[in-house]
Design an enzyme around this catalytic site. Structure first.
Site, short mmCIF file in Angstrom:
data_model
loop_
_atom_site.label_atom_id
_atom_site.label_comp_id
_atom_site.label_asym_id
_atom_site.label_seq_id
_atom_site.Cartn_x
_atom_site.Cartn_y
_atom_site.Cartn_z
N ASP A 58 -17.55 23.05 29.38
CA ASP A 58 -17.48 21.89 30.26
C ASP A 58 -18.26 20.73 29.64
OD1 ASP A 58 -17.74 20.02 32.46
OD2 ASP A 58 -17.20 21.66 33.78
N SER A 108 -14.01 17.03 36.19
CA SER A 108 -13.78 18.44 35.87
C SER A 108 -12.79 19.13 36.79
CB SER A 108 -15.11 19.22 35.92
OG SER A 108 -16.00 18.75 34.95
N HIS A 169 -17.45 26.28 41.72
CA HIS A 169 -17.55 24.95 41.12
C HIS A 169 -16.17 24.52 40.63
CE1 HIS A 169 -19.64 21.78 38.63
NE2 HIS A 169 -20.33 21.75 39.75
N GLU A 329 -16.44 30.03 31.36
CA GLU A 329 -16.91 28.65 31.34
C GLU A 329 -18.37 28.55 30.93
OE1 GLU A 329 -17.37 24.67 34.13
OE2 GLU A 329 -17.60 26.65 35.02
N ASP A 334 -22.19 20.49 30.43
CA ASP A 334 -21.91 19.28 31.19
C ASP A 334 -23.14 18.79 31.94
OD1 ASP A 334 -19.83 17.43 32.54
OD2 ASP A 334 -20.69 18.46 34.27
N HIS A 338 -25.14 15.21 31.64
CA HIS A 338 -25.28 14.31 32.79
C HIS A 338 -26.74 13.92 33.01
CE1 HIS A 338 -21.30 13.88 34.35
NE2 HIS A 338 -21.10 15.17 34.56
N ASP A 375 -12.98 20.45 28.97
CA ASP A 375 -12.22 19.71 29.97
C ASP A 375 -12.27 18.21 29.71
OD1 ASP A 375 -14.94 19.77 30.50
OD2 ASP A 375 -14.74 20.20 32.64
#
Length: 527
Positions: A58, A108, A169, A329, A334, A338, A375
């Site tokens: 991700d 996502s 998620h 995953e 990710d 962030h 993604d």
């Protein structure tokens, strides 16, 4: 050709590149070996894919892949640039266009619907077509789309989901749920009118839509228990308590339903690793109330790694003679980006690469199609004319010619790392910029860094991997996987081929593969 890879690895391990690289013969020899290997790829693998594995990093854009490669090498005492990630060894690479139907830079949820359900969708929605509108419950019915996980289950394969985020998620939820809002984790997070209108929360859909998913592992425990129920691992910590307003205990319901079907529920590493996979047909592992901790912060005694979860999952799933589909995953790459925490993000990517390597050792390229992709990307990059072997978390070799201050190689286009000290850019030499949670400087101040909009890489190996070539829409990926596995809508071609390699093609192969596996093990020990 596999022997050449092993010999290259041994040579790299025993003889550092520095001196070799001064000799043109080194580069020419390496290129010729690569060329000979490339020529063998003309013999395409057209076997039927018994097993299908999708590794989804991700937020793992191409800059993240490159930086993770360097980090992996540096963790092994090398300069890093010449290192190979496990995904680097995949023979076929393509690009995927990641935009959502209503977003140039995607999220996502919409992307997960694309690479799992084969249909592009709006941002923020999972398992529904672009006719569904985010947060509008009444646009759900009639717009549901099914995923490759369901196609595989319907075809008699075992199926599994392994993630480092909550199991409800965005990424995993598109495999089983139909929700116009990715944030409807439990009924507690839904507007009352949506609940009254009959929309289901995502946690509930995990157990009801495809009731016999064989393996489910990740976080998200609190969404499965009645509101205010104390968490078993963090009793008395309010933020970890159950959230469900309907008072349902979804874990207990699952356990009751599976007690005669060799079902096991575990919530810590010790329980997971003490299982005998031969005695387990269904596994539910929920290891945290929310997301799993970053790998750098993981308690190695109580929290399983992604690699450990993948190993257990494959051991259970591969017992099905019809094969399996597994979604894995690396979800917290990710989150690290962030938060502007590049070190956390890149270590997450390296851990996912370890999991890819473990899956490789447990499966065969002859009957297993493995795809690694992302993604979407992030506004993360690294540069600054750093020298060979410079720590990936280090400084550029020069000062800014504008403010005469140093800067790290890693930077973000936007995010929380934007800091002004006394009216000027912060001087990074005065702080610990290699600390695990250091937030790299960004050009634009935001509380959370954003996704990037560029294409992402798609690495593929195994049966019909060559169908992933060039530049494609992201929703093409599950169609290739389904075609290779003879599931879903493309099955006509399966009737004209046996789905396995001919005897002449495989005679004598397994002793060779065994020798290669031994050499690889020796190489890894040496390095």
């Amino acid at each position: 050709t596999e022997y050449l890879w092993v010999l290259d690895a041994i040579q790299t391990c025993l003889f550092p590149h520095t001196e070799q690289e001064k000799d043109p013969k080194f580069w020419n020899t390496w290129a010729q070996k690569t060329l000979k290997n490339a020529l063998t790829l003309q013999n395409l693998n057209t076997n039927k894919a018994k097993n299908l594995i999708l590794f989804l990093g991700d937020g793992m854009g191409v800059p993240t892949v490159t930086a993770a490669r360097i980090l992996k090498g540096q963790l092994n005492g090398q300069s890093g640039e010449e290192t190979q990630l496990e995904m680097d060894k995949f023979p076929f690479v393509s690009l995927a266009k990641t935009y959502n139907t209503n977003a140039q830079v995607p999220d996502s949820a919409g992307t997960a619907t694309a690479y799992l359900c084969g249909v592009k969708a709006n941002e923020g929605t999972v398992g529904v077509s672009a006719a569904a509108v985010r947060s509008q419950c009444n646009t759900t019915q009639g717009n549901e789309v099914t995923s490759i996980l369901k196609w595989a289950k319907d075809a008699g394969k075992s199926v599994g989901i392994v993630t480092t985020t909550r199991v409800n998620h965005a990424t995993p939820s598109a495999a089983y749920a139909h929700s116009v809002d990715r944030d409807w984790y439990s009924d507690n997070e839904m507007p009352p009118e949506a609940v009254q209108a009959g929309c289901k929360d995502i946690a509930r859909q995990l157990f009801e839509n495809i009731p016999n998913i064989d393996v489910i592992m990740g976080g998200g425990r609190k969404y499965m228990f009645p509101k205010n129920t104390s968490d078993i691992e963090y009793p008395g910590v309010a933020k970890h308590s159950g959230t469900r307003k309907d008072e349902r205990n979804l874990v207990q319901e699952w356990t009751d339903r599976m007690k005669d079907k060799k079902g096991r529920y575990v919530w810590n590493k010790k329980q997971l690793l003490s299982l005998n996979p031969n005695d387990v047909d269904h596994l539910l592992g929920l290891f945290e109330p929310g997301d799993l901790p970053y790998d750098l912060e993981r308690n190695t005694e109580t929290d399983p790694s992604l690699t450990e979860m993948v190993e257990v999952a494959i051991k259970i799933l591969r017992r099905n003679p019809s094969g399996f589909y597994l979604l894995v995953e690396g979800g917290r790459i990710d989150h690290g980006h962030h938060e502007g925490k590049a070190k956390q993000a890149l270590h997450e990517a390296v851990e996912m690469d370890r999991a890819i390597g473990r899956a490789d050792l447990m499966t065969s390229i002859h009957d297993t199609l493995t795809i690694v992709t992302a993604d979407h990307s992030h506004v993360f990059n690294f540069g600054g004319y750093t020298g060979r072997g410079n720590t990936i978390f280090g400084l550029a070799p020069m000062l800014s010619d504008i403010d005469q201050k140093p800067f790290t190689s890693i930077l973000y286009g936007n995010g929380p790392g934007y800091k002004i000290v006394k009216g000027a850019r912060e001087n990074v030499s005065t702080i610990d910029y290699q600390e695990n949670n250091y937030q790299a400087q960004s050009a634009v101040p935001l509380s959370m860094e954003t996704h990037g909009g560029e294409d992402v890489a798609v690495f593929a190996k195994g049966p019909l991997a060559h169908l992933l070539h060039g530049v494609h829409e992201q929703n093409y990926i599950p169609h290739v996987m389904a075609y290779a596995g003879c599931i879903g809508q493309n099955r006509e071609h399966c009737r004209s081929r046996s789905g396995t390699a001919s005897r002449s093609a495989t005679t004598g192969l397994y002793p060779v593969l065994s020798s290669i596996a031994t050499l690889l093990t020796v190489t890894r020990l040496l390095c």
